[in-house]
Design an enzyme around this catalytic site. Structure first.
Site, PDB file in Angstrom:
ATOM      1  N   ASP A 245      23.226 -18.757   3.879  1.00  0.00           N
ATOM      2  CA  ASP A 245      22.612 -18.534   2.516  1.00  0.00           C
ATOM      3  C   ASP A 245      21.145 -19.539   2.280  1.00  0.00           C
ATOM      4  OD1 ASP A 245      24.400 -16.670   1.917  1.00  0.00           O
ATOM      5  OD2 ASP A 245      25.651 -18.039   0.913  1.00  0.00           O
TER       6      ASP A 245
ATOM      7  N   HIS B 294      -3.580  22.869  19.747  1.00  0.00           N
ATOM      8  CA  HIS B 294      -2.872  21.759  20.410  1.00  0.00           C
ATOM      9  C   HIS B 294      -2.980  21.990  22.005  1.00  0.00           C
ATOM     10  CE1 HIS B 294      -0.966  20.834  16.827  1.00  0.00           C
ATOM     11  NE2 HIS B 294      -0.506  19.658  17.069  1.00  0.00           N
TER      12      HIS B 294
ATOM     13  N   HIS C 172      28.635 -10.138   4.954  1.00  0.00           N
ATOM     14  CA  HIS C 172      29.010 -11.332   5.511  1.00  0.00           C
ATOM     15  C   HIS C 172      30.201 -11.054   6.252  1.00  0.00           C
ATOM     16  CE1 HIS C 172      26.510 -12.624   2.001  1.00  0.00           C
ATOM     17  NE2 HIS C 172      25.672 -13.144   2.983  1.00  0.00           N
TER      18      HIS C 172
ATOM     19  N   HIS D  82      29.663 -15.462  -7.009  1.00  0.00           N
ATOM     20  CA  HIS D  82      28.310 -14.875  -7.343  1.00  0.00           C
ATOM     21  C   HIS D  82      28.472 -13.898  -8.427  1.00  0.00           C
ATOM     22  CE1 HIS D  82      25.341 -15.856  -4.275  1.00  0.00           C
ATOM     23  NE2 HIS D  82      26.408 -15.515  -3.251  1.00  0.00           N
TER      24      HIS D  82
ATOM     25  N   GLN E  84      31.872 -17.105  -1.995  1.00  0.00           N
ATOM     26  CA  GLN E  84      31.160 -15.333  -2.419  1.00  0.00           C
ATOM     27  C   GLN E  84      31.804 -14.987  -3.840  1.00  0.00           C
ATOM     28  OE1 GLN E  84      29.560 -13.726  -0.036  1.00  0.00           O
ATOM     29  NE2 GLN E  84      29.203 -12.570  -2.057  1.00  0.00           N
TER      30      GLN E  84
END
Lengths: 431, 431
Positions: A357, A416, A324, A259, A256
C-alpha cells in the site's frame, strides 16, 4: 464474526464468497446534470458545486506556489523522508516496466515492432474525506512521470478552510505534478473531462473516489476520456497454513477491514489452531484501532474458512479473484504458478499488505470486485499507448503481396487488394 | 473531392480535421431490453431475436464438427495457404509481446515483480454483413491462443440459410477457437455477458460491430465484463513528400475509403505535383472498385491538405491522432520519434495499410476516432492481466517498516501501521 465455515463443499464456494451486490444507485442523471452545467458554465459551475457540496467558497482553484511552499514547511522531516523512500521504491519498480523495442522480421523484408508513447495529459483524482491519501499521489504521479506524460493535473477537494492537506501538496510537488486544483467530487471529473477556464481537459483520468466520482468516471468514458479501472470496495484474502503467525494474520485482515464498512475480508486456513488463534487475535487487536467502529462492521461481514489443503485454498481464491492475496504459508513461491486471478500477491509472514500500500514499490491501485479476472492494476502501461510500426521493403511486399491479394479479394475488399497489386506491378516493370 | 486546403494556418487545423460527431442514437433502452430478455429467457430469447433481426431460424447455436469439416473442404487451397502465412506472421509478432519476468530488489530484502496470466474466458465477435471478416478472427484468436486463454468463444451471425461463411470457420478452427456460435448483434454480446444454456459467460469481449453491438459492449461493461476498445469509423492519414508514388497514395486512400461511407481519409503532402497527381489517380482508380459507391462518398468527405514541411504535417497528424498513419516520405524512420499519437504506422512506399490489415503480423484492431491519444490497439497485453508479486524478508521489513508506519499513521490508518509494528516487534524479540 459469525461467518465461519469448516471444509465447505466445492459447490457451495460461489455462494460463500459471493460479493454483496453493490447497490447501484442511479446517479447517472444527477452526475449527467453536473457535467452539463460544467460544460456550459465552466469555473462558475465549479464554484457553485464547491459551495453546495463541500461548503467552501473557492475563488482560485489553482493551488498557488506560495501554498505549496508553506505546505512543504508544514510536513515533518520524518514524513518527508518516508515519502521519499516510498517514492524511490515505487520509481525503481515501475522503471522495470519500461518495454524495450523488439524488432522482428516476420517474413524476409517485413519488419514490425512497437514503441511506447506517453498519454500526454492525465488527470489524477485524490479524494478528500478522513484520510489524506498522499500515498495515492505517489502511486499515480510516479508512473506518469516515468512515462513522460506532459501534463499531470491533480484535483482534490479542499478542506472546510479552503486549504489542501500539506502532505498531498508536498507529495504532488515531489512527483512533478504540473498543476493542482482545489476541486473534488463529480464536478472535478467533469472539469477534467470537458475542460474549464482554469482546468485543462485530459486524455485519461485516474484515482479512487466515492460513488459520485465513480459514476462521473463512467460518464467521462462516454466523452472519449479513458479511465484507470472500474471501482469497487477494497479486498484481502489471506491463506494461512501451520507456519503462519496468527498475530500477523489478524493485523493484515484488520488493515483491510479499517478501509470501510464494505471492505471484503476473507481468511482461509488449513490449520485449525492458527484459524482459532487468528479469530482470537482479531478480537484483541480490533479494540485498539482508531477506526475500530468501521473495522468491526467489516469483520462482521467477513468470511473465515477452514480448508483441507493449500491447493484447494488457492482454487477457491482463484474463483474469488481477490484484489490482495496474502500467502502466509511455507514456501509460498511454489504456489505462484497456480494463481490465476489476483491483483497483487504478498508472500510469506513478513510481507504485509500495507507494504504494498505504501512503500515496497508495487502499485496500490488494483482491480477489486472480481475485476482481477479481467483487469491489471495500474502500472507504467496505464500511462502509455503502444504504437505498432511496420516497414516493408520491395522484397517484403513481393513475399507477402500475394497473400494480401488473396485475403482481400476473399473479403470483397478490392481497393485493399489494389494497393498491393499496383506495387507488385510496378516492381515487375522495374525488372 | 471538394475538401482541398493549401497551407492552412495552424489555428484552423482543429476545425479542418474535426471528425464528424457520431450521431449517438440512444440505443441504450433497446439494447437494455435485449439484455434483460436474454438474462431471463436465455437461448429462447436468442432464437426469437435471430428470427426477428436476422430472419433465420436457428435450432442449434453451436456450430457442429460436421459443419466445420465441410467448411474446411469448401475453402480453396490458395486461400488456406494465404490465411496460414498471415497467421504465422501474426503469431511471430505477437510472440515478441510476451514480457519476461523482471525481479527487482527495491530495498535490500524487498523483492517485487510482475507475472502475466491469461484472461481465462474471452468472447470474439465477428460481424456478418457483406464482408466475411476472417482476418479479424486471426487478429483476435491468435493472441488469445498465445496468451493461453482457456475458452475462446466466437459468435458470428448466420447467413440467411443458417450457415456461417466457410473462411470464418476454417480460420476459427485453425486458431483453436474453442466454440463457435451462430448468433450475432446485441443479443450475441448479451449472451457472452450473461451466459445462456448454450453460450458460456466470458470475462472480456473483443471485436467490431454495428451501433447495436457497440452499445451492447458498453452495457457489457456495466455487468463487469471488459471490452477491447471503444468503437469508431476507420481512418487513414497519409503524409507524402516528393518521393511518394501518387498511384500508391491514391490506392491507400481508397482502401480506407471502401470500408464505409463514414471512413475518414486524410492526405497531407508537402509537394504540389504529388498532391495533384494523387487527386487525379483517385478519380482514375475509384471507378474500377467493386465498392466504388461507398468509396466515392468517403472520398467526398475526405481532406486533402498541402503543407510546408514534414514536421508540420506530423504535428497536424499528432493533433488528429489517426488510426493508421502512412509515411510515404524519404527516410521515414527519422520521423518516428516525433509521432506521439497514432494507432499503427506504415513506413515508406512499399508498406500499404492493407499489409497491416492482413498479413505483416501487426494487429488490425486499432484505436479510431481520436482514441489513439489514450488507447493502444489490441495486442497480447489485451488478453492477459499482470499480477504484481512481492516478497519481503525479515531484513526487508526492518528496512522499510518505519517508512510504512509513518505514512500509515499520517493517513490515519492505524491497522495498516499495526500490521508492520507487530512484525517489527516480533523481530526485536527474536534478537
Amino acid at each position: 464474526m459469525k461467518n465461519i465455515s469448516k471444509y465447505p463443499e466445492k459447490n457451495t464456494w460461489l455462494t460463500l464468497l459471493e460479493r454483496p451486490v453493490l447497490e447501484k444507485k442511479d446517479l447517472r442523471n444527477t452526475v449527467g446534470e453536473i457535467f452539463l452545467k460544467v460544460k456550459n458554465e465552466g469555473d462558475s459551475a465549479l464554484k457553485e458545486f464547491s459551495e453546495k457540496f463541500d461548503q467552501v467558497q473557492i475563488d482560485q482553484f489553482l493551488v498557488s506556489e506560495n501554498e505549496i511552499e508553506s505546505a512543504i514547511d508544514e510536513v515533518s522531516e520524518d514524513l518527508k523522508t518516508a515519502i521519499k523512500q516510498a517514492k524511490e521504491n515505487i520509481c525503481k519498480f515501475h522503471l522495470t516496466q519500461k518495454s524495450e523495442k523488439k524488432e522482428i522480421e516476420t517474413t524476409e523484408g517485413v519488419v514490425c515492432w512497437r514503441e511506447s508513447r506517453a498519454i500526454e495529459n492525465v488527470g489524477l483524482y485524490i479524494p478528500g474525506g478522513t484520510a489524506p491519501l498522499f500515498s495515492t499521489v505517489l502511486m499515480l504521479a510516479v508512473p506518469a512521470q516515468i512515462a513522460g506524460c506532459k501534463e499531470l493535473i491533480l484535483c482534490t477537494p479542499p478542506q472546510k478552510d479552503g486549504s489542501i492537506n500539506p502532505a498531498i501538496l508536498f507529495t504532488a510537488q515531489l512527483c512533478a505534478v504540473t498543476k493542482i486544483f482545489k476541486v473534488g467530487g463529480a464536478q472535478a471529473i467533469a472539469a477534467l473531462t470537458l475542460g474549464t477556464e482554469s482546468i485543462p481537459k485530459v486524455d485519461k483520468i485516474f484515482g479512487p473516489g466515492n460513488q459520485y466520482v465513480t459514476q462521473a468516471k463512467q460518464l467521462a468514458m462516454e466523452y472519449n476520456v479513458a479511465i484507470d479501472l472500474p471501482a469497487g470496495p477494497s479486498e484481502v484474502l489471506v491463506i494461512a497454513d501451520e507456519t503462519a503467525n496468527p498475530e500477523f494474520c489478524a493485523a493484515d485482515l484488520l488493515s483491510q477491514a479499517e478501509h470501510g464498512i464494505d471492505s471484503q475480508v476473507i481468511f482461509i486456513s488449513t490449520d485449525e489452531v492458527i484459524f482459532n488463534e487468528t479469530l482470537k487475535e482479531i478480537e484483541k487487536q480490533v479494540a485498539e484501532l482508531s477506526r475500530n467502529e468501521i473495522a468491526k462492521v467489516a469483520i462482521e461481514n467477513s468470511q473465515f474458512i477452514l480448508m483441507n489443503s493449500i491447493s484447494e485454498a488457492i482454487e477457491m481464491s482463484n474463483s474469488y479473484a481477490p484484489e490482495h492475496l496474502i500467502l502466509s504459508i511455507e514456501n509460498p513461491r511454489n504456489y505462484i504458478a497456480d494463481i490465476t486471478n489476483a491483483g497483487s500477491i504478498f508472500l510469506g509472514n513478513y510481507t504485509p499488505e500495507s507494504a504494498g500500500d505504501y512503500a515496497s514499490g508495487t502499485n496500490h491501485t488494483l482491480p477489486t470486485n472480481g475485476f482481477a479476472r479481467n483487469y491489471s492494476g495500474v502500472s507504467l502501461d496505464s500511462f502509455v499507448k503502444k504504437i505498432t510500426i511496420q516497414e516493408i521493403s520491395k522484397t517484403g511486399i513481393q513475399n507477402i503481396g500475394k497473400t494480401i491479394e488473396i485475403m482481400a479479394a476473399a473479403e470483397g475488399l478490392t481497393a485493399h487488394k489494389n494497393a498491393v497489386s499496383l506495387r507488385l506491378k510496378s516492381l515487375k516493370n522495374e525488372i
